[in-house]
Scaffold this motif. Structure first.
Motif, PDB file in Angstrom:
ATOM      1  N   ALA A 150       0.917  -1.240  -0.054  1.00 46.29           N
ATOM      2  CA  ALA A 150       0.055   0.114   0.040  1.00 46.29           C
ATOM      3  C   ALA A 150       0.864   1.307  -0.026  1.00 46.29           C
ATOM      4  N   ASN A 151       2.024   1.293   0.640  1.00 49.39           N
ATOM      5  CA  ASN A 151       2.958   2.255   0.653  1.00 49.39           C
ATOM      6  C   ASN A 151       2.291   3.624   1.314  1.00 49.39           C
ATOM      7  N   ASP A 152       1.429   3.498   2.206  1.00 47.93           N
ATOM      8  CA  ASP A 152       0.751   4.323   2.744  1.00 47.93           C
ATOM      9  C   ASP A 152       1.553   4.998   4.244  1.00 47.93           C
ATOM     10  N   PRO A 153       1.996   6.223   4.336  1.00 46.51           N
ATOM     11  CA  PRO A 153       2.646   6.629   5.604  1.00 46.51           C
ATOM     12  C   PRO A 153       1.745   6.672   6.811  1.00 46.51           C
ATOM     13  N   THR A 154       0.535   6.327   6.679  1.00 46.54           N
ATOM     14  CA  THR A 154      -0.402   6.275   7.794  1.00 46.54           C
ATOM     15  C   THR A 154      -0.832   4.929   8.316  1.00 46.54           C
ATOM     16  N   ARG A 155      -0.358   3.915   7.487  1.00 44.48           N
ATOM     17  CA  ARG A 155      -0.630   2.593   7.900  1.00 44.48           C
ATOM     18  C   ARG A 155       0.665   1.855   8.337  1.00 44.48           C
ATOM     19  N   ALA A 156       0.479   1.127   9.399  1.00 43.66           N
ATOM     20  CA  ALA A 156       1.728   0.335   9.914  1.00 43.66           C
ATOM     21  C   ALA A 156       1.310  -1.070  10.126  1.00 43.66           C
ATOM     22  N   ALA A 157       2.270  -1.799  10.323  1.00 42.89           N
ATOM     23  CA  ALA A 157       2.269  -3.278  10.779  1.00 42.89           C
ATOM     24  C   ALA A 157       2.742  -3.567  12.064  1.00 42.89           C
ATOM     25  N   VAL A 158       2.051  -4.727  12.810  1.00 42.34           N
ATOM     26  CA  VAL A 158       2.631  -4.974  14.029  1.00 42.34           C
ATOM     27  C   VAL A 158       3.133  -6.619  13.693  1.00 42.34           C
ATOM     28  N   ALA A 159       4.227  -6.660  13.715  1.00 42.77           N
ATOM     29  CA  ALA A 159       5.075  -7.949  13.297  1.00 42.77           C
ATOM     30  C   ALA A 159       6.348  -8.283  13.606  1.00 42.77           C
ATOM     31  N   PRO A 160       7.288  -9.408  13.586  1.00 45.87           N
ATOM     32  CA  PRO A 160       8.348  -9.614  13.913  1.00 45.87           C
ATOM     33  C   PRO A 160       9.344  -8.713  13.156  1.00 45.87           C
TER      34      PRO A 160
END
Length: 191
Positions: A150-160
């Protein structure tokens, strides 16, 4: 040297071990660390990983069933109970969650964080303090892949952190889990 678990009769030949998630997920890391002689094989769901084991497509499956912060990992625990498979061994592994986003994103701009419901449950306090809305996804690393695409600077992921490497994301904050002693119990299954 990492702890290694579960010798199976076919370990002397090239084996395949099923896990739920995308490359870079905690289960993927666990297979690499705990069963280095096996080829990790990704499946989109716990049901698909178990079905592959039952069908003989893989020699084993490594599945998370319990976490020290959230308790049972569902639906994995219930699926395993109903599947009639053999638990060969089990291991508790530390789980460290990272908040990651596309390169150039800033922590203050993040509005949502995507991840598997179990991972989101392990960092609800931190996400709340940061004012970030959790969004459920099928997998931690799958969420990282979606955020990268998505390359959206308002979206993040929680991951390793490995997912950040795999999907070329920037880590905005490490160790966002609410408990310093956040661990997950994985079981090794055979048919």
């Amino acid at each position: 040297m990492p702890e290694r678990i579960g010798r199976l009769p076919n370990d002397d030949v090239a084996g395949r071990c099923a896990y739920q998630g995308a490359p870079g997920a905690f289960s993927h890391e666990a297979v690499i660390d705990l069963r280095p002689w096996d080829e990790p094989v990704a499946y989109d769901s716990f049901e698909a990983a178990i079905a592959a084991l039952k069908a003989g497509e893989v020699g084993c499956a490594l599945i998370p069933v319990e976490n020290t912060t959230i308790g049972r990992v569902e639906p994995a625990a219930s699926i395993i109970e109903a599947a009639g498979l053999t638990v060969v061994s089990e291991v508790w592994r530390p789980i460290r969650l990272a908040l990651m986003a596309p390169p150039g994103a800033r922590l203050g701009d993040i509005r949502t964080a995507e991840s598997h419901p179990a991972a989101l449950g392990q960092c609800t306090g931190t996400l709340g303090e940061l004012g970030i809305t959790p969004v459920e996804a099928y997998d931690t690393a799958g969420a990282a892949r979606a955020v990268a695409e998505a390359n959206d600077p308002t979206r993040a992921a929680v991951a390793p952190t490995r997912a950040a490497e795999v999907y070329e994301l920037s880590i905005l904050r490490n160790d966002i889990q609410d408990s310093a002693d956040n661990r997950t119990r994985f079981v090794l299954l055979s048919a």
